[in-house]
Design a protein around this motif. Structure first.
Motif, PDB file in Angstrom:
ATOM      1  N   HIS A  70       0.798  -1.232   0.000  1.00 44.76           N
ATOM      2  CA  HIS A  70       0.000   0.000   0.000  1.00 44.76           C
ATOM      3  C   HIS A  70       0.827   1.276   0.000  1.00 44.76           C
ATOM      4  O   HIS A  70       1.876   1.345   0.634  1.00 44.76           O
ATOM      5  N   LEU A  71       0.280   2.281  -0.670  1.00 44.12           N
ATOM      6  CA  LEU A  71       0.686   3.667  -0.505  1.00 44.12           C
ATOM      7  C   LEU A  71      -0.333   4.239   0.483  1.00 44.12           C
ATOM      8  O   LEU A  71      -1.544   4.076   0.280  1.00 44.12           O
ATOM      9  N   ILE A  72       0.122   4.887   1.544  1.00 46.07           N
ATOM     10  CA  ILE A  72      -0.777   5.376   2.581  1.00 46.07           C
ATOM     11  C   ILE A  72      -0.598   6.879   2.733  1.00 46.07           C
ATOM     12  O   ILE A  72       0.517   7.354   3.001  1.00 46.07           O
ATOM     13  N   CYS A  73      -1.695   7.628   2.590  1.00 46.94           N
ATOM     14  CA  CYS A  73      -1.644   9.071   2.761  1.00 46.94           C
ATOM     15  C   CYS A  73      -1.612   9.391   4.259  1.00 46.94           C
ATOM     16  O   CYS A  73      -2.476   8.944   5.017  1.00 46.94           O
ATOM     17  N   LEU A  74      -0.624  10.159   4.656  1.00 50.88           N
ATOM     18  CA  LEU A  74      -0.452  10.509   6.066  1.00 50.88           C
ATOM     19  C   LEU A  74      -1.494  11.511   6.560  1.00 50.88           C
ATOM     20  O   LEU A  74      -1.691  11.651   7.755  1.00 50.88           O
ATOM     21  N   ARG A  75      -2.157  12.185   5.651  1.00 51.28           N
ATOM     22  CA  ARG A  75      -3.134  13.190   6.066  1.00 51.28           C
ATOM     23  C   ARG A  75      -4.547  12.628   6.142  1.00 51.28           C
ATOM     24  O   ARG A  75      -5.219  12.764   7.143  1.00 51.28           O
ATOM     25  N   CYS A  76      -5.018  11.985   5.068  1.00 55.47           N
ATOM     26  CA  CYS A  76      -6.412  11.514   5.031  1.00 55.47           C
ATOM     27  C   CYS A  76      -6.539  10.017   5.328  1.00 55.47           C
ATOM     28  O   CYS A  76      -7.636   9.524   5.568  1.00 55.47           O
ATOM     29  N   GLY A  77      -5.434   9.268   5.290  1.00 51.11           N
ATOM     30  CA  GLY A  77      -5.471   7.843   5.598  1.00 51.11           C
ATOM     31  C   GLY A  77      -5.898   6.959   4.442  1.00 51.11           C
ATOM     32  O   GLY A  77      -5.909   5.740   4.569  1.00 51.11           O
ATOM     33  N   LYS A  78      -6.234   7.540   3.316  1.00 54.91           N
ATOM     34  CA  LYS A  78      -6.632   6.724   2.170  1.00 54.91           C
ATOM     35  C   LYS A  78      -5.434   5.911   1.679  1.00 54.91           C
ATOM     36  O   LYS A  78      -4.290   6.319   1.798  1.00 54.91           O
ATOM     37  N   THR A  79      -5.737   4.755   1.131  1.00 55.16           N
ATOM     38  CA  THR A  79      -4.677   3.884   0.647  1.00 55.16           C
ATOM     39  C   THR A  79      -4.878   3.577  -0.832  1.00 55.16           C
ATOM     40  O   THR A  79      -5.985   3.655  -1.359  1.00 55.16           O
ATOM     41  N   ARG A  80      -3.777   3.245  -1.459  1.00 53.71           N
ATOM     42  CA  ARG A  80      -3.816   2.781  -2.841  1.00 53.71           C
ATOM     43  C   ARG A  80      -2.939   1.547  -2.904  1.00 53.71           C
ATOM     44  O   ARG A  80      -1.851   1.512  -2.318  1.00 53.71           O
ATOM     45  N   THR A  81      -3.413   0.536  -3.571  1.00 55.20           N
ATOM     46  CA  THR A  81      -2.630  -0.694  -3.658  1.00 55.20           C
ATOM     47  C   THR A  81      -1.571  -0.571  -4.740  1.00 55.20           C
ATOM     48  O   THR A  81      -1.762   0.102  -5.758  1.00 55.20           O
ATOM     49  N   ILE A  82      -0.450  -1.225  -4.475  1.00 55.68           N
ATOM     50  CA  ILE A  82       0.608  -1.338  -5.478  1.00 55.68           C
ATOM     51  C   ILE A  82       0.956  -2.819  -5.578  1.00 55.68           C
ATOM     52  O   ILE A  82       0.991  -3.527  -4.580  1.00 55.68           O
ATOM     53  N   ASP A  83       1.157  -3.282  -6.776  1.00 54.93           N
ATOM     54  CA  ASP A  83       1.404  -4.702  -7.000  1.00 54.93           C
ATOM     55  C   ASP A  83       2.882  -5.066  -6.931  1.00 54.93           C
ATOM     56  O   ASP A  83       3.226  -6.239  -6.974  1.00 54.93           O
ATOM     57  N   VAL A  84       3.752  -4.090  -6.827  1.00 56.73           N
ATOM     58  CA  VAL A  84       5.181  -4.341  -6.747  1.00 56.73           C
ATOM     59  C   VAL A  84       5.511  -4.868  -5.356  1.00 56.73           C
ATOM     60  O   VAL A  84       5.040  -4.345  -4.350  1.00 56.73           O
ATOM     61  N   CYS A  85       6.317  -5.915  -5.291  1.00 53.67           N
ATOM     62  CA  CYS A  85       6.713  -6.481  -4.006  1.00 53.67           C
ATOM     63  C   CYS A  85       8.239  -6.549  -3.934  1.00 53.67           C
ATOM     64  O   CYS A  85       8.866  -7.261  -4.731  1.00 53.67           O
ATOM     65  N   PRO A  86       8.840  -5.825  -2.995  1.00 57.15           N
ATOM     66  CA  PRO A  86      10.302  -5.841  -2.901  1.00 57.15           C
ATOM     67  C   PRO A  86      10.867  -7.185  -2.443  1.00 57.15           C
ATOM     68  O   PRO A  86      12.055  -7.432  -2.582  1.00 57.15           O
ATOM     69  N   MET A  87      10.032  -8.050  -1.930  1.00 57.47           N
ATOM     70  CA  MET A  87      10.507  -9.352  -1.457  1.00 57.47           C
ATOM     71  C   MET A  87      11.039 -10.213  -2.594  1.00 57.47           C
ATOM     72  O   MET A  87      11.879 -11.089  -2.371  1.00 57.47           O
ATOM     73  N   GLN A  88      10.578  -9.978  -3.800  1.00 60.01           N
ATOM     74  CA  GLN A  88      11.067 -10.756  -4.927  1.00 60.01           C
ATOM     75  C   GLN A  88      12.574 -10.596  -5.068  1.00 60.01           C
ATOM     76  O   GLN A  88      13.290 -11.553  -5.327  1.00 60.01           O
ATOM     77  N   ASP A  89      13.074  -9.370  -4.871  1.00 65.56           N
ATOM     78  CA  ASP A  89      14.510  -9.121  -4.963  1.00 65.56           C
ATOM     79  C   ASP A  89      15.216  -9.462  -3.660  1.00 65.56           C
ATOM     80  O   ASP A  89      16.329  -9.972  -3.666  1.00 65.56           O
ATOM     81  N   LEU A  90      14.583  -9.192  -2.534  1.00 64.60           N
ATOM     82  CA  LEU A  90      15.213  -9.409  -1.232  1.00 64.60           C
ATOM     83  C   LEU A  90      15.410 -10.878  -0.894  1.00 64.60           C
ATOM     84  O   LEU A  90      16.310 -11.230  -0.136  1.00 64.60           O
ATOM     85  N   SER A  91      14.602 -11.739  -1.478  1.00 61.93           N
ATOM     86  CA  SER A  91      14.719 -13.170  -1.159  1.00 61.93           C
ATOM     87  C   SER A  91      16.054 -13.749  -1.626  1.00 61.93           C
ATOM     88  O   SER A  91      16.477 -14.797  -1.148  1.00 61.93           O
ATOM     89  N   GLN A  92      16.725 -13.074  -2.527  1.00 61.95           N
ATOM     90  CA  GLN A  92      18.017 -13.554  -3.026  1.00 61.95           C
ATOM     91  C   GLN A  92      19.159 -13.256  -2.059  1.00 61.95           C
ATOM     92  O   GLN A  92      20.236 -13.824  -2.176  1.00 61.95           O
TER      93      GLN A  92
END
Length: 157
Positions: free
Chosen positions: A91-113
């Motif tokens: 998620h992208l999370i707005c610090l002011r209104c709290g609304k979220t937007r989903t993102i499909d990118v996952c850093p774990m794909q690279d970190l698992s290596q």
């Protein structure tokens, strides 16, 4: 997850239907973003003037245990939103209104290596910032505040 699915899940798990539970879930359904216990109390105090944090936290804990809600922490305060059930995302999370937007990118794909022998059992990745609407409002507030700051008053002679 949404209110309807949550109500069915509560019923199927044998939990009693209460107006407070339904109203808390309705609030999450309407707000579409993260809420704190304080946000919930503020929104519901008109219908439930005596609603306590204990009641709110007890329901939030139940909803979290049943995977109706997911929790994160922002500035030391726990905040909640409906549990995402579609697919793995972050998620992208707005610090002011709290609304979220989903993102499909996952850093774990690279970190698992980094350590292939380490067995990951879970992770959380959130990006905090300000949505365009909130940035626009903040810029307007700063501009309007700036006008007042630039006014000078001359003493009369």
């Amino acid at each position: 997850m949404n209110k309807r699915e949550a109500m069915v899940l509560l019923k199927n798990k044998g939990y009693k239907h209460t107006d407070k539970r339904e109203d808390i879930l309705d609030l999450f359904d309407r707000k579409n973003g993260y809420l704190s216990a304080k946000d919930i109390q503020s929104e519901l105090k008109g219908d439930y003037p005596g609603i306590s944090f204990d009641t709110i936290y007890r329901n939030l804990s139940l909803f979290q245990d049943l995977m109706i809600l997911e929790e994160t922490e922002l500035d030391g305060e726990k905040i909640y939103q409906f549990h995402c059930t579609e697919h793995h995302h972050h998620h992208l999370i707005c610090l002011r209104c709290g609304k979220t937007r989903t993102i499909d990118v996952c850093p774990m794909q690279d970190l698992s290596q980094i350590d292939p022998e380490f067995q990951v059992t879970g992770h959380k990745f959130e990006i905090y910032g300000y949505c365009k609407s909130c940035r626009d409002k903040m810029a307007k507030e700063k501009f309007e505040g700036g006008i007042h700051d630039s006014i000078t008053v001359s003493p009369s002679t």
